[in-house]
Design a protein around this motif. Structure first.
Motif, mmCIF file in Angstrom:
data_model
loop_
_atom_site.group_PDB
_atom_site.id
_atom_site.type_symbol
_atom_site.label_atom_id
_atom_site.label_comp_id
_atom_site.label_asym_id
_atom_site.label_seq_id
_atom_site.Cartn_x
_atom_site.Cartn_y
_atom_site.Cartn_z
ATOM 1 N N SER A 76 1.168 -1.204 -0.614
ATOM 2 C CA SER A 76 0.248 0.287 -0.030
ATOM 3 C C SER A 76 0.580 1.103 0.101
ATOM 4 O O SER A 76 0.786 1.956 -1.019
ATOM 5 C CB SER A 76 -1.017 0.308 1.124
ATOM 6 O OG SER A 76 0.117 -0.152 2.448
ATOM 7 N N LEU A 97 -4.232 -3.373 -7.949
ATOM 8 C CA LEU A 97 -4.564 -4.204 -8.897
ATOM 9 C C LEU A 97 -4.421 -5.620 -7.803
ATOM 10 O O LEU A 97 -5.299 -7.130 -8.530
ATOM 11 C CB LEU A 97 -4.543 -4.942 -9.648
ATOM 12 C CG LEU A 97 -5.021 -3.297 -10.582
ATOM 13 C CD1 LEU A 97 -4.982 -3.404 -12.065
ATOM 14 C CD2 LEU A 97 -7.107 -3.214 -10.511
ATOM 15 N N SER A 100 -6.582 -7.385 -1.956
ATOM 16 C CA SER A 100 -7.385 -6.018 -1.259
ATOM 17 C C SER A 100 -6.406 -5.115 -0.334
ATOM 18 O O SER A 100 -5.241 -5.328 0.194
ATOM 19 C CB SER A 100 -8.388 -7.556 -0.628
ATOM 20 O OG SER A 100 -7.873 -7.753 0.801
ATOM 21 N N GLN A 102 -6.721 -4.656 2.913
ATOM 22 C CA GLN A 102 -5.982 -5.184 4.050
ATOM 23 C C GLN A 102 -5.087 -5.681 4.131
ATOM 24 O O GLN A 102 -3.934 -5.649 4.939
ATOM 25 C CB GLN A 102 -7.634 -6.390 4.166
ATOM 26 C CG GLN A 102 -8.627 -5.885 5.074
ATOM 27 C CD GLN A 102 -10.011 -5.158 4.201
ATOM 28 O OE1 GLN A 102 -9.606 -5.590 2.280
ATOM 29 N NE2 GLN A 102 -10.500 -5.646 3.993
ATOM 30 N N ARG A 232 -10.037 -10.131 -14.720
ATOM 31 C CA ARG A 232 -10.427 -11.458 -13.580
ATOM 32 C C ARG A 232 -11.720 -11.478 -13.597
ATOM 33 O O ARG A 232 -12.369 -11.212 -14.500
ATOM 34 C CB ARG A 232 -9.811 -10.600 -12.473
ATOM 35 C CG ARG A 232 -10.007 -9.332 -12.233
ATOM 36 C CD ARG A 232 -9.273 -9.412 -10.841
ATOM 37 N NE ARG A 232 -9.872 -7.573 -11.173
ATOM 38 C CZ ARG A 232 -9.254 -6.541 -9.462
ATOM 39 N NH1 ARG A 232 -8.393 -7.358 -8.806
ATOM 40 N NH2 ARG A 232 -9.272 -5.346 -9.926
ATOM 41 N N ARG A 234 -13.792 -11.801 -11.117
ATOM 42 C CA ARG A 234 -14.668 -10.659 -11.170
ATOM 43 C C ARG A 234 -13.837 -9.144 -10.535
ATOM 44 O O ARG A 234 -12.637 -9.222 -10.371
ATOM 45 C CB ARG A 234 -15.582 -10.827 -8.972
ATOM 46 C CG ARG A 234 -14.249 -11.782 -8.267
ATOM 47 C CD ARG A 234 -14.520 -11.826 -7.249
ATOM 48 N NE ARG A 234 -13.746 -11.997 -6.545
ATOM 49 C CZ ARG A 234 -13.584 -12.899 -5.026
ATOM 50 N NH1 ARG A 234 -14.601 -13.520 -4.728
ATOM 51 N NH2 ARG A 234 -12.697 -13.171 -4.519
ATOM 52 N N GLU A 235 -14.295 -7.964 -10.246
ATOM 53 C CA GLU A 235 -13.436 -7.145 -10.431
ATOM 54 C C GLU A 235 -12.937 -7.007 -9.042
ATOM 55 O O GLU A 235 -12.092 -6.539 -8.290
ATOM 56 C CB GLU A 235 -14.782 -5.412 -10.917
ATOM 57 C CG GLU A 235 -13.810 -4.362 -10.758
ATOM 58 C CD GLU A 235 -13.085 -3.932 -11.563
ATOM 59 O OE1 GLU A 235 -12.110 -3.480 -11.249
ATOM 60 O OE2 GLU A 235 -13.273 -5.054 -12.596
ATOM 61 N N SER A 236 -13.398 -6.985 -8.293
ATOM 62 C CA SER A 236 -13.035 -7.109 -6.759
ATOM 63 C C SER A 236 -11.723 -8.538 -6.549
ATOM 64 O O SER A 236 -11.591 -9.207 -7.652
ATOM 65 C CB SER A 236 -13.835 -7.482 -5.803
ATOM 66 O OG SER A 236 -14.835 -8.710 -5.678
ATOM 67 N N TYR A 237 -10.620 -8.179 -5.395
ATOM 68 C CA TYR A 237 -9.479 -9.072 -5.016
ATOM 69 C C TYR A 237 -9.825 -10.614 -6.259
ATOM 70 O O TYR A 237 -10.845 -11.285 -5.593
ATOM 71 C CB TYR A 237 -9.538 -9.068 -4.050
ATOM 72 C CG TYR A 237 -8.558 -9.740 -3.484
ATOM 73 C CD1 TYR A 237 -7.349 -9.949 -4.050
ATOM 74 C CD2 TYR A 237 -8.561 -10.858 -2.617
ATOM 75 C CE1 TYR A 237 -6.159 -10.626 -3.842
ATOM 76 C CE2 TYR A 237 -7.207 -11.346 -2.224
ATOM 77 C CZ TYR A 237 -6.271 -11.387 -2.905
ATOM 78 O OH TYR A 237 -5.102 -13.043 -3.098
ATOM 79 N N GLU A 238 -8.711 -10.854 -7.037
ATOM 80 C CA GLU A 238 -8.772 -11.741 -7.467
ATOM 81 C C GLU A 238 -7.643 -12.041 -8.202
ATOM 82 O O GLU A 238 -6.994 -10.703 -8.986
ATOM 83 C CB GLU A 238 -9.799 -11.810 -7.965
ATOM 84 C CG GLU A 238 -10.500 -13.242 -9.089
ATOM 85 C CD GLU A 238 -10.702 -14.997 -7.987
ATOM 86 O OE1 GLU A 238 -9.169 -14.934 -7.708
ATOM 87 O OE2 GLU A 238 -11.892 -15.070 -8.578
#
Length: 331
Positions: A76, A97, A100, A102, A232, A234-238
């Motif tokens: 981060s 990308l 996540s 966290q 990917r 899905r747009e969230s963490y993958e």
């Protein structure tokens, strides 16, 4: 889980000496992969040496105009570092990308390069996996292999390398700085990741107790015009099905400099040298981009469920190159 001893160190020499002295010990940084693998018995060190107090967290200017990312710099922090964002945008984008929020707050840059594959058979101690247990076979060859590699594979392993930022770093010819029992080394990043061949358990040229202390980004003006495109489920963490890191300069409608690497489709972060050769000096148009993608993927080998990745990667390469050309005002 068997008993594990824990110690925390504050200097590099002590960290290296402690781990090197015990073949069943391991460094512990963010722990976002290490702890998971211990929970499922894939890795079972008897000693963890916590290195979070080592002075390896900074992003520093180098005398030659490049940039050094400390091995323990958090993903981060590097992704938000203004110098990285301005001079190496593909690195910042790949970091954002790659996990996540966290995980990015915990995971280190060096740890991200060293992370193990996400192959389900590698993580199932009851399955055959040459990477985890040499000689037991590769269950993915005839198993569920939709997410596996089509480039750089062997009959021993087809697991995809999971890192995003490593793809950007390979495109930029970064250099990995290490320190170990035998001293310091500078390893070109394309040599830092090994193809599986007949020894998939050997992922890096590091010796036991050798620590990644930093990653050097060279002073490349073209890196300022770069981006990272990730496809990917899905747009969230993958993790990536296909990804492209591209840096490109254009003059007079032709490509004057090109750097290209692929992720999500190979057993290591994949420098697309065949595509670069096609693009060097070529018109910055869709025809050139398509020919380059086809040249790079000519050696791709599908394995059942993952055959779609070849066409997906071709389209992703063309898209990434076209979007970069448009940024340069050439579309």
């Amino acid at each position: 889980m068997r008993p594990v001893s824990y110690s925390r160190v504050a200097d590099v020499g002590t960290a290296i000496g402690t781990v090197a002295a015990d073949p069943e010990s391991a460094f512990l940084a963010g722990g976002t992969t290490q702890v998971d693998l211990m929970r499922i018995y894939v890795e079972q060190p008897r000693r963890l040496v916590d290195i979070n107090d080592l002075p390896l967290t900074r992003v520093e200017e180098l005398p030659d105009g490049g940039l050094r990312l400390g091995g323990l710099a958090r993903m981060s922090d590097v992704a938000e570092e203004p110098t990285v964002v301005r001079r190496y945008p593909m690195v910042a984008e790949a970091l954002l990308l790659g996990a996540s929020p966290q995980l990015r707050n915990m995971a280190t840059v060096a740890g991200n390069l060293m992370q193990r594959v996400r192959c389900s058979y590698f993580r199932d101690v009851a399955a055959g996996c040459n990477k985890r247990a040499p000689g037991t076979g590769c269950s993915a060859l005839d198993g569920v292999n939709r997410g596996h590699a089509v480039l750089g594979t062997s009959d021993c392993c087809i697991a995809t390398h999971p890192s995003d930022v490593a793809v950007a770093l390979v495109a930029l010819d970064a250099v990995v700085q290490t320190e170990g029992p035998a001293g310091r080394r500078s390893i070109p990043i394309d040599d830092f990741f090994l193809l599986p061949g007949q020894t998939p358990e050997q992922e890096h040229p590091l010796t036991h107790g050798e620590l990644v202390t930093g990653i050097d980004l060279p002073p490349l003006p073209v890196a300022a015009t770069s981006r990272y495109v990730k496809i990917r489920d899905r747009e969230s963490y993958e993790f990536a099905l296909a990804a492209v890191a591209v840096a490109m300069s254009i003059a007079g409608g032709r490509i004057t400099e090109i750097r290209l690497a692929l992720g999500g489709v190979a057993t290591k972060p994949w420098r697309a040298r065949a595509a670069e050769r096609v693009l060097d000096g070529a018109p910055a148009d869709t025809d050139s981009f398509t020919r380059a993608a086809e040249a790079e993927l000519a050696s791709a080998v599908p394995h059942g469920m993952n055959a779609f990745k070849i066409e997906l990667t071709r389209r992703t390469m063309v898209r990434a190159l076209a979007e970069m050309a448009q940024r340069e005002g050439m579309a």
